[in-house]
Enzyme design. Structure first.
Site, short mmCIF file in Angstrom:
data_model
loop_
_atom_site.label_atom_id
_atom_site.label_comp_id
_atom_site.label_asym_id
_atom_site.label_seq_id
_atom_site.Cartn_x
_atom_site.Cartn_y
_atom_site.Cartn_z
N SER A 148 0.84 -1.20 0.00
CA SER A 148 0.00 0.00 0.00
C SER A 148 0.88 1.25 0.00
O SER A 148 0.38 2.36 -0.20
CB SER A 148 -0.93 0.02 1.22
OG SER A 148 -0.19 -0.20 2.41
N LYS B 54 4.80 -11.31 3.39
CA LYS B 54 3.37 -11.52 3.12
C LYS B 54 3.15 -11.58 1.62
O LYS B 54 3.78 -10.82 0.88
CB LYS B 54 2.53 -10.40 3.74
CG LYS B 54 1.03 -10.52 3.41
CD LYS B 54 0.17 -9.60 4.25
CE LYS B 54 0.02 -8.21 3.73
NZ LYS B 54 -0.53 -8.09 2.36
N GLU C 107 -0.13 -12.34 -1.49
CA GLU C 107 -1.58 -12.40 -1.72
C GLU C 107 -1.97 -13.66 -2.47
O GLU C 107 -1.29 -14.06 -3.42
CB GLU C 107 -2.02 -11.16 -2.50
CG GLU C 107 -1.79 -9.86 -1.75
CD GLU C 107 -2.28 -8.63 -2.52
OE1 GLU C 107 -2.89 -8.76 -3.59
OE2 GLU C 107 -2.02 -7.52 -2.01
N GLU D 139 -9.05 -9.64 3.98
CA GLU D 139 -9.42 -8.25 3.65
C GLU D 139 -10.76 -8.20 2.90
O GLU D 139 -11.02 -9.00 1.98
CB GLU D 139 -8.32 -7.61 2.77
CG GLU D 139 -8.68 -6.18 2.36
CD GLU D 139 -7.51 -5.40 1.75
OE1 GLU D 139 -6.38 -5.92 1.71
OE2 GLU D 139 -7.76 -4.27 1.32
O1 KIV Z 1 -0.42 -3.38 1.62
C1 KIV Z 1 -1.09 -3.32 2.65
O2 KIV Z 1 -1.13 -2.31 3.37
C2 KIV Z 1 -1.89 -4.49 3.02
C3 KIV Z 1 -2.91 -4.30 4.08
C4 KIV Z 1 -4.07 -3.60 3.50
C5 KIV Z 1 -3.27 -5.58 4.74
O3 KIV Z 1 -1.73 -5.51 2.44
#
Ligand code: KIV
Length: 275
Positions: free
Chosen positions: A45, A113, A115, A182
């Site tokens: 983000s 992390k 997706e 999410e």
């Molecule tokens: O990139 C991000 O900030 C995220 C959150 C919205 C979980 O993946």
């Protein structure tokens, strides 16, 4: 004490909530860390809130490493999770392991992390096998925004709800130690949370997840391009910043800043010799 994968495991077992916030720089990481937040997510983000892109698609490995390393230097106790950017893991299992390794070595992440659910289970398995903790991310996954046709709540039909449950099970079985959910209905996130043994971290997924995450500029009222329904503004920091910037401009223009207290002094005889 440093938060680790064991902190997350214990929280799920004991039913205590896990707190996570996004962050992209050293100074803010220190503040979040000092506030006692369990984990900092260096989210992709950053493409939106730091770099001004419309979406997260253009974010690069270099962006994530640059911001991730800054956050890691400021986070003493919070567990630092760095996002794998678009196309750094979808292309192959090999790419996924190499890029996860870079986020650990160069970004100094404690975990990565990525997706996706069933589709990226092989990548998760391989990254975990390399000794790297993985946070999965299912539901409204922003890197797939073009496939979804916009920021749409996921899991609303029977088929989509069942798919979300399958994704959650797949990432758990692949070895993820935690899963971000999410943009799904609260009642569905509750079922997922009850059915998996790993902690769920919700964002727009209701109160029954094992923890919550928010983008820090959203919760501080610093980003106004787009505010999803699930965002609560815990402070109006954006307004406070704007007022301070305007006051600074006013005092500079009036000549009242800097005043004597903000100036260095020098002996008068030295100055006199310069005339
Ligand atoms: O990139 C991000 O900030 C995220 C959150 C919205 C979980 O993946």
């Amino acid at each position: 004490m440093k938060n680790t994968v064991l902190t997350f495991k214990k929280a799920k077992e004991e039913g205590t909530k896990i707190t996570m916030l996004t962050c992209y720089d050293y100074s803010t990481a220190k503040l979040i860390d000092e506030a006692g937040i369990n984990s900092i997510l260096v989210g992709d983000s950053l493409g939106n809130v730091m770099l001004g892109y419309e979406d997260t698609v253009s974010v690069t490995m270099e962006d994530m490493i640059h911001h991730g390393a800054a956050v890691a230097r400021g986070a003493k106790n919070a567990m630092v999770v760095i996002d794998m950017p678009f196309m750094s893991y979808q292309t192959s299992v090999y790419d996924a392991v190499v890029n996860a390794g870079r986020l650990m070595k160069e970004g100094r992440a404690n975990a990565v992390k990525l997706e996706g659910g069933v589709d990226v289970a092989p990548q998760i398995k391989a990254i975990v096998a390399a000794g790297i903790p993985v946070v999965a991310h299912i539901g409204l996954t922003p890197q797939s925004i073009n496939a979804f046709g916009g920021h749409r709540v996921q899991g609303k039909t029977e088929a989509a709800a069942k798919k979300l449950l399958e994704d959650a099970k797949a990432v758990e079985e692949a070895g993820a130690f935690c899963v971000v959910i999410e943009g799904v209905p609260a009642a569905l996130a509750k079922i997922v949370t009850e059915r998996v043994s790993i902690p769920t971290i919700g964002i727009g997924a209701g109160p029954d997840c094992d923890g919550q995450v928010l983008v820090y500029q959203d919760m501080l009222g610093m980003y106004s391009d787009f505010t999803p329904k699930f965002v609560k503004k815990f402070a109006n920091t954006g307004e406070v910043m704007k007022a301070a910037f305007a006051q600074y401009a006013k005092e500079v223009n009036e000549g009242t800043f800097p005043s004597a207290e903000h100036c260095y002094t020098i002996d008068n005889d030295v100055i006199e010799k310069l005339y």
